[in-house]
Write a protein that holds these residues in place. Sequence first.
Motif, mmCIF file in Angstrom:
data_model
loop_
_atom_site.group_PDB
_atom_site.id
_atom_site.type_symbol
_atom_site.label_atom_id
_atom_site.label_comp_id
_atom_site.label_asym_id
_atom_site.label_seq_id
_atom_site.Cartn_x
_atom_site.Cartn_y
_atom_site.Cartn_z
ATOM 1 N N UNK A 145 -44.455 51.986 -20.633
ATOM 2 C CA UNK A 145 -44.898 52.397 -19.305
ATOM 3 C C UNK A 145 -46.272 51.849 -18.894
ATOM 4 N N UNK A 146 -47.302 51.911 -19.727
ATOM 5 C CA UNK A 146 -48.607 51.381 -19.285
ATOM 6 C C UNK A 146 -48.543 49.905 -18.868
ATOM 7 N N UNK A 147 -47.818 49.100 -19.622
ATOM 8 C CA UNK A 147 -47.697 47.668 -19.280
ATOM 9 C C UNK A 147 -46.917 47.503 -17.986
ATOM 10 N N UNK A 148 -45.850 48.275 -17.801
ATOM 11 C CA UNK A 148 -45.059 48.198 -16.570
ATOM 12 C C UNK A 148 -45.904 48.583 -15.360
ATOM 13 N N UNK A 149 -46.743 49.602 -15.519
ATOM 14 C CA UNK A 149 -47.617 50.008 -14.411
ATOM 15 C C UNK A 149 -48.648 48.928 -14.089
ATOM 16 N N UNK A 150 -49.171 48.267 -15.121
ATOM 17 C CA UNK A 150 -50.113 47.153 -14.904
ATOM 18 C C UNK A 150 -49.440 46.023 -14.132
ATOM 19 N N UNK A 151 -48.208 45.698 -14.504
ATOM 20 C CA UNK A 151 -47.478 44.625 -13.830
ATOM 21 C C UNK A 151 -47.207 45.000 -12.377
ATOM 22 N N UNK A 152 -46.775 46.246 -12.141
ATOM 23 C CA UNK A 152 -46.516 46.708 -10.770
ATOM 24 C C UNK A 152 -47.783 46.666 -9.930
ATOM 25 N N UNK A 153 -48.910 47.061 -10.510
ATOM 26 C CA UNK A 153 -50.181 47.036 -9.779
ATOM 27 C C UNK A 153 -50.578 45.602 -9.422
ATOM 28 N N UNK A 154 -50.366 44.658 -10.339
ATOM 29 C CA UNK A 154 -50.687 43.258 -10.069
ATOM 30 C C UNK A 154 -49.811 42.706 -8.950
ATOM 31 N N UNK A 155 -48.529 43.066 -8.956
ATOM 32 C CA UNK A 155 -47.627 42.626 -7.883
ATOM 33 C C UNK A 155 -48.078 43.209 -6.549
ATOM 34 N N UNK A 156 -48.444 44.492 -6.540
ATOM 35 C CA UNK A 156 -48.934 45.126 -5.312
ATOM 36 C C UNK A 156 -50.182 44.415 -4.785
ATOM 37 N N UNK A 157 -51.114 44.114 -5.702
ATOM 38 C CA UNK A 157 -52.349 43.434 -5.266
ATOM 39 C C UNK A 157 -52.035 42.088 -4.627
ATOM 40 N N UNK A 158 -51.139 41.321 -5.235
ATOM 41 C CA UNK A 158 -50.775 40.020 -4.667
ATOM 42 C C UNK A 158 -50.069 40.162 -3.330
ATOM 43 N N UNK A 159 -49.158 41.120 -3.248
ATOM 44 C CA UNK A 159 -48.379 41.304 -2.024
ATOM 45 C C UNK A 159 -49.260 41.752 -0.857
ATOM 46 N N UNK A 160 -50.307 42.497 -1.155
ATOM 47 C CA UNK A 160 -51.167 43.049 -0.106
ATOM 48 C C UNK A 160 -52.501 42.314 0.025
ATOM 49 N N UNK A 161 -52.634 41.190 -0.633
ATOM 50 C CA UNK A 161 -53.907 40.474 -0.665
ATOM 51 C C UNK A 161 -54.391 40.068 0.725
ATOM 52 N N UNK A 162 -53.498 39.764 1.650
ATOM 53 C CA UNK A 162 -53.897 39.313 2.973
ATOM 54 C C UNK A 162 -54.237 40.435 3.941
ATOM 55 N N UNK A 163 -54.129 41.664 3.478
ATOM 56 C CA UNK A 163 -54.388 42.812 4.346
ATOM 57 C C UNK A 163 -55.761 43.405 4.060
ATOM 58 N N UNK A 164 -56.393 43.900 5.099
ATOM 59 C CA UNK A 164 -57.635 44.639 4.927
ATOM 60 C C UNK A 164 -57.325 46.047 4.437
ATOM 61 N N UNK A 165 -58.355 46.793 4.081
ATOM 62 C CA UNK A 165 -58.180 48.143 3.551
ATOM 63 C C UNK A 165 -57.399 49.038 4.515
ATOM 64 N N UNK A 166 -57.768 49.002 5.799
ATOM 65 C CA UNK A 166 -57.091 49.841 6.792
ATOM 66 C C UNK A 166 -55.649 49.401 6.976
ATOM 67 N N UNK A 167 -55.426 48.099 7.027
ATOM 68 C CA UNK A 167 -54.063 47.579 7.186
ATOM 69 C C UNK A 167 -53.178 47.971 6.002
#
Length: 74
Positions: A34-56
Amino acid sequence: TLAGLEAMGGIERRDGASGRSPGLHLSARARATLPRALDIAAAIDRRALAGYGRTERALLLDQLAQLGRAASGE
């Protein structure tokens, strides 16, 4: 889906307390993964949302949560 997770060793069915139906629990293997899976999911989220500002990002995630609730009938 649950049968597949059980077959892969990800979940276990255990007898419920006080005569309740069996409960589903993460297996030791899943808890270790689980910890590794959560790290991978968080990295995917960061990449997917990289072009958005905090509010967006906050607005998008809120709208996705609303969509999920609507789709599940909540």
